[in-house]
Design a protein around this motif. Structure first.
Motif, PDB file in Angstrom:
ATOM      1  N   LEU A  43       0.830  -1.216   0.000  1.00 30.13           N
ATOM      2  CA  LEU A  43       0.000   0.000   0.000  1.00 30.13           C
ATOM      3  C   LEU A  43       0.856   1.255   0.000  1.00 30.13           C
ATOM      4  N   TYR A  44       1.966   1.227   0.727  1.00 30.89           N
ATOM      5  CA  TYR A  44       2.873   2.382   0.736  1.00 30.89           C
ATOM      6  C   TYR A  44       3.363   2.678  -0.678  1.00 30.89           C
ATOM      7  N   TYR A  45       3.717   1.631  -1.410  1.00 31.95           N
ATOM      8  CA  TYR A  45       4.228   1.831  -2.766  1.00 31.95           C
ATOM      9  C   TYR A  45       3.149   2.395  -3.694  1.00 31.95           C
ATOM     10  N   VAL A  46       1.916   1.914  -3.557  1.00 33.57           N
ATOM     11  CA  VAL A  46       0.819   2.426  -4.381  1.00 33.57           C
ATOM     12  C   VAL A  46       0.588   3.910  -4.114  1.00 33.57           C
ATOM     13  N   VAL A  47       0.533   4.276  -2.847  1.00 32.45           N
ATOM     14  CA  VAL A  47       0.291   5.681  -2.489  1.00 32.45           C
ATOM     15  C   VAL A  47       1.421   6.571  -2.997  1.00 32.45           C
ATOM     16  N   ARG A  48       2.643   6.074  -2.966  1.00 32.52           N
ATOM     17  CA  ARG A  48       3.792   6.875  -3.382  1.00 32.52           C
ATOM     18  C   ARG A  48       3.886   7.035  -4.904  1.00 32.52           C
ATOM     19  N   THR A  49       3.281   6.121  -5.663  1.00 32.14           N
ATOM     20  CA  THR A  49       3.536   6.118  -7.111  1.00 32.14           C
ATOM     21  C   THR A  49       2.313   6.369  -7.972  1.00 32.14           C
ATOM     22  N   HIS A  50       1.084   6.211  -7.436  1.00 32.54           N
ATOM     23  CA  HIS A  50      -0.089   6.347  -8.294  1.00 32.54           C
ATOM     24  C   HIS A  50      -0.654   7.763  -8.222  1.00 32.54           C
TER      25      HIS A  50
ATOM     26  N   PHE B 198      -3.604   8.943  -8.596  1.00 39.43           N
ATOM     27  CA  PHE B 198      -4.886   9.081  -7.894  1.00 39.43           C
ATOM     28  C   PHE B 198      -4.680   9.440  -6.428  1.00 39.43           C
ATOM     29  N   PHE B 199      -3.600   8.943  -5.837  1.00 36.35           N
ATOM     30  CA  PHE B 199      -3.306   9.221  -4.429  1.00 36.35           C
ATOM     31  C   PHE B 199      -2.321  10.376  -4.274  1.00 36.35           C
ATOM     32  N   GLY B 200      -2.061  11.072  -5.369  1.00 33.06           N
ATOM     33  CA  GLY B 200      -1.113  12.178  -5.320  1.00 33.06           C
ATOM     34  C   GLY B 200       0.330  11.743  -5.463  1.00 33.06           C
ATOM     35  N   GLY B 201       0.568  10.489  -5.810  1.00 36.24           N
ATOM     36  CA  GLY B 201       1.925   9.988  -5.970  1.00 36.24           C
ATOM     37  C   GLY B 201       2.466  10.230  -7.369  1.00 36.24           C
ATOM     38  N   SER B 202       3.675   9.791  -7.596  1.00 37.57           N
ATOM     39  CA  SER B 202       4.322   9.976  -8.894  1.00 37.57           C
ATOM     40  C   SER B 202       5.288   8.836  -9.147  1.00 37.57           C
ATOM     41  N   MET B 203       5.442   8.473 -10.418  1.00 33.73           N
ATOM     42  CA  MET B 203       6.402   7.426 -10.776  1.00 33.73           C
ATOM     43  C   MET B 203       7.841   7.861 -10.537  1.00 33.73           C
ATOM     44  N   ASP B 204       8.049   9.133 -10.224  1.00 39.05           N
ATOM     45  CA  ASP B 204       9.387   9.581  -9.836  1.00 39.05           C
ATOM     46  C   ASP B 204       9.854   8.875  -8.569  1.00 39.05           C
ATOM     47  N   HIS B 205       8.882   8.376  -7.762  1.00 38.04           N
ATOM     48  CA  HIS B 205       9.212   7.695  -6.512  1.00 38.04           C
ATOM     49  C   HIS B 205       9.233   6.166  -6.670  1.00 38.04           C
ATOM     50  N   ALA B 206       9.141   5.685  -7.900  1.00 42.24           N
ATOM     51  CA  ALA B 206       9.044   4.236  -8.130  1.00 42.24           C
ATOM     52  C   ALA B 206      10.362   3.539  -7.829  1.00 42.24           C
ATOM     53  N   TRP B 207      10.262   2.302  -7.373  1.00 39.93           N
ATOM     54  CA  TRP B 207      11.434   1.455  -7.159  1.00 39.93           C
ATOM     55  C   TRP B 207      11.618   0.597  -8.396  1.00 39.93           C
TER      56      TRP B 207
END
Length: 689
Positions: free
Chosen positions: A609-616, A618-627
């Motif tokens: 869930l942490y990864y989804v929130v950080r990267t999607h 819809f939750f304000g995330g961005s693929m800039d934070h992707a692992w």
């Protein structure tokens, strides 16, 4: 044994007549269309007739028996359990979303087909027979017994509710989409029309009603899926065998792609979308001044139009633009970022349909391949861990029937999955040949119809009055539903496809809703809060929870959170991370203990869930934070290994489980103890040590 055989023969007779009657019903509507029956009437008849069928089965299957309500009396034959599992499995994502994903992603979309079917191999080898031998009613039941008590049960319960609820929202969203389009009602009203059908089945008869309804729904959805693509295959190739013939069309499609992607008008349109993306990037960089400037410009424009007595349409357009302008800096950042992302997507040339792991550099091709493999892994493991699927194997008469029903599940799912790639190729061929390059003023009616529900958008960005590919925006979920209209098939086929989509969404929603309500009533209320509750009280609690969950899920779906396929993918990641390590190690490793399982079931979903929130987005995330550039839909690829590692390490540094738990593992794993040991069917006992 003889009674079970008679029961199976009677079921075969019932569903044979049901299938024949449904085919005759479709033929009758086709004749009615030839004699002038309107599209609106056909859509209403398909929708309400099928809902009436499901409701009727639900009413006839009502029960107050606990075993019937939770596990359909453990007497569902393997073939029919396979059909019910296939219907339970082939959700709105498989039925509606898979063809669209293959349409847009081409080869990359095969990750869904490979992962989902491969998951049933894991179910057959690692889970289904052992869970069936354990018996009981739910997955948290197994976790509570294997890991000694209510802590593991409650953690499993929370994961069950979370994964199933996300999946449920996707199905109800699909129901609202179909009903709003084909009955011409508001999307929110369509949600609750479908919800009524879901509740009748699961509320009255529990798993018993849901099982027999799902068999009926499978018949409708597979007919609805195969008929249009068979007709389309005959129309395009002259041979009505879509899985065999679409390869020929794929070769022609590759030539058409080369022609379209190198067209000067297409290149110019994509260049303009790239400029738009740069403009949005500049606006975002200069917030909040850019928002104030945009507001002032619109106000000045509106005042000027009013002074010049401009046409009412132009004034209304400017007023709407001013009204829709973001009000705060944070809102502007989110809205403009989404618009920038969409413009970037439109500026890029789509991947070639047959190209494996597309990318213009070796690094991008590596990223594409890694995402493909990560998605296959998550979908396989998630399939093997979904509670509403695993619960289906509790309904068979025994372990052997559980194994057989996995085979039949795969067979019935195969009929749809080998056809989905053909759907994508034929639909794309029709769009590229008969739609792209057409005059925007003369476009077919289906574009306007689907545009009203927000599934299609057209923007003539270069103002030439001709539709280029980049100017057409299609939602993933519209490809299958609109294929009959795209191909110019009779409207009765469109209604049939909608009925199939509704069957797919309702069947999965029934299973998910029952899984959540059973987990709350059986695993939380009965096992944790009130172990002395009567049978009647337990069923009342289950039904009341079912109503609450259904209404809440419908409300969340009305917010239109994202496309169906992503929501389903997220549910798979959550289920994979939460359950797969704990279930597999619980069955195959005696040393796994309660602290390890609880820690693993918390750590895996948490990182997912942490990864989804950080990267999607819809939750304000961005693929800039992707692992490792892994997409958020595959977030479970990090949670599953962490779950295994956590369970192993914590189990090794804490006290081993007692002898009775090790004996339980032996009982579940080996055939030396009878599969139908009476100790399994009493809720207070473990198998004899």
């Amino acid at each position: 044994m003889r009674a079970q055989s008679l029961f199976a023969r009677r079921l075969r007779r019932y569903y044979f007549w049901y299938t024949g009657s449904f085919i005759a019903f479709v033929a009758l509507l086709a004749v009615g269309e030839q004699f002038g029956m309107s599209a609106g009437v056909i859509g209403h008849v398909f929708l309400f007739a099928t809902i009436a069928i499901y409701a009727g089965i639900g009413v006839m299957s009502r029960t107050a028996d606990v075993s019937e309500y939770y596990v359909a009396g453990r007497r569902v034959p393997a073939v029919f359990n396979g059909m019910a599992t296939a219907a339970d499995w082939m959700s709105a994502a498989s039925y509606i979303g898979l063809a669209g994903t293959l349409y847009f992603s081409g080869f990359e979309g095969l990750a869904f087909v490979t992962g989902w079917t491969g998951g049933f191999v894991l179910v057959a080898l690692l889970l289904a027979p052992y869970l069936r031998k354990f018996g009981q009613y739910t997955i948290p039941d197994f976790l509570g017994a294997r890991y000694q008590g209510n802590v593991a049960r409650v953690v499993g319960l929370i994961a069950t509710v979370l994964a199933s609820f996300v999946y449920l929202v996707a199905q109800i969203y699909g129901v609202g989409l179909i009903t709003s389009r084909f009955v011409s009602v508001e999307f929110e009203i369509g949600l609750f029309v479908g919800l009524a059908s879901i509740l009748v089945c699961s509320f009255l008869g529990g798993m018993r009603a849901v099982t027999w309804t799902q068999v009926a729904q499978y018949v409708i959805l597979i007919i609805a899926y195969l008929v249009p693509v068979t007709i389309l295959s005959y129309k395009v190739t002259g041979v009505p065998v879509a899985p065999v013939m679409y390869g020929t069309v794929l070769g022609q499609l590759s030539e058409k792609e080369e022609e379209l992607f190198t067209d000067p008008a297409e290149i110019e349109v994509r260049r303009q979308f790239a400029h738009r993306a740069n403009d949005y990037a500049a606006k975002i960089a200069h917030l909040p001044d850019s928002l104030d400037a945009a507001r002032r410009a619109l106000i000045e424009r509106l005042n000027q139009l009013r002074l010049e007595n401009a046409p009412a349409r132009e004034i209304a357009h400017t007023e709407r633009a001013l009204r829709d302008l973001p009000r705060t800096t944070e809102q502007a950042r989110a809205v403009w970022e989404r618009a920038r992302t969409e413009a970037i997507e439109r500026s890029r040339i789509p991947p070639r349909h047959a190209q494996a792991h597309p990318g213009d550099t070796p690094e991008k091709r590596d990223i594409s391949r890694n995402n493909f493999l990560a998605l296959v892994f998550v979908l396989m493991v998630g399939t093997a861990a979904l509670p509403h699927i695993l619960m289906r194997y509790y309904t068979t008469p025994g372990v052997v029937e559980a194994r057989k029903s996995v085979f039949w599940s795969l067979f019935f799912i195969l009929l749809l999955y080998v056809t989905a790639p053909a759907y994508a190729v034929f639909a794309k061929w029709e769009v590229y040949n008969n739609l792209i390059g057409s005059s925007i003023a003369m476009l077919p009616n289906w574009l306007a119809s689907w545009g009203k529900v927000g599934m299609v958008a057209i923007e003539d960005i270069n103002g030439d009055g001709v539709l280029q590919l980049a100017e057409l925006s299609l939602n993933t979920d519209v490809i299958l539903l609109a294929t009959p209209e795209i191909a110019g098939l009779p409207y009765v086929i469109t209604g049939l496809v909608a009925a199939g989509g509704l069957a797919a969404a309702l069947s999965t929603a029934d299973g998910l809703l029952l899984t959540i309500s059973n987990a709350l009533s059986h695993d939380f209320y009965y096992k944790v809060i009130n172990p002395s509750a009567s049978t009647q009280r337990r069923l009342v609690i289950s039904k009341s929870q079912l109503l609450v969950v259904a209404v809440v899920a419908a409300w969340v779906a009305s917010l239109r959170p994202d496309n169906i396929l992503f929501m389903v993918g997220l549910a798979f990641s959550i289920a994979a991370a939460a359950f797969f390590p704990a279930l597999v190690l619980g069955i195959f490793w005696k040393r796994a203990n309660r602290p390890g399982a609880v820690a693993g079931m918390l750590a895996g979903p948490a990182v997912t869930l942490y990864y989804v929130v950080r990267t999607h987005p819809f939750f304000g995330g961005s693929m800039d934070h992707a692992w490792f550039d892994i997409n958020p839909i595959s977030s479970g690829v990090f949670g599953v290994p962490l779950g295994f590692l956590t369970i192993v390490l914590v189990s090794l540094i804490t006290r081993p489980p007692p002898a009775e738990i090790r004996n339980l593992v032996d009982f579940v794993r080996y055939p030396r103890l009878p599969a139908d040991d009476p100790g399994l069917h009493t809720e207070s006992k473990l198998p004899p040590t």
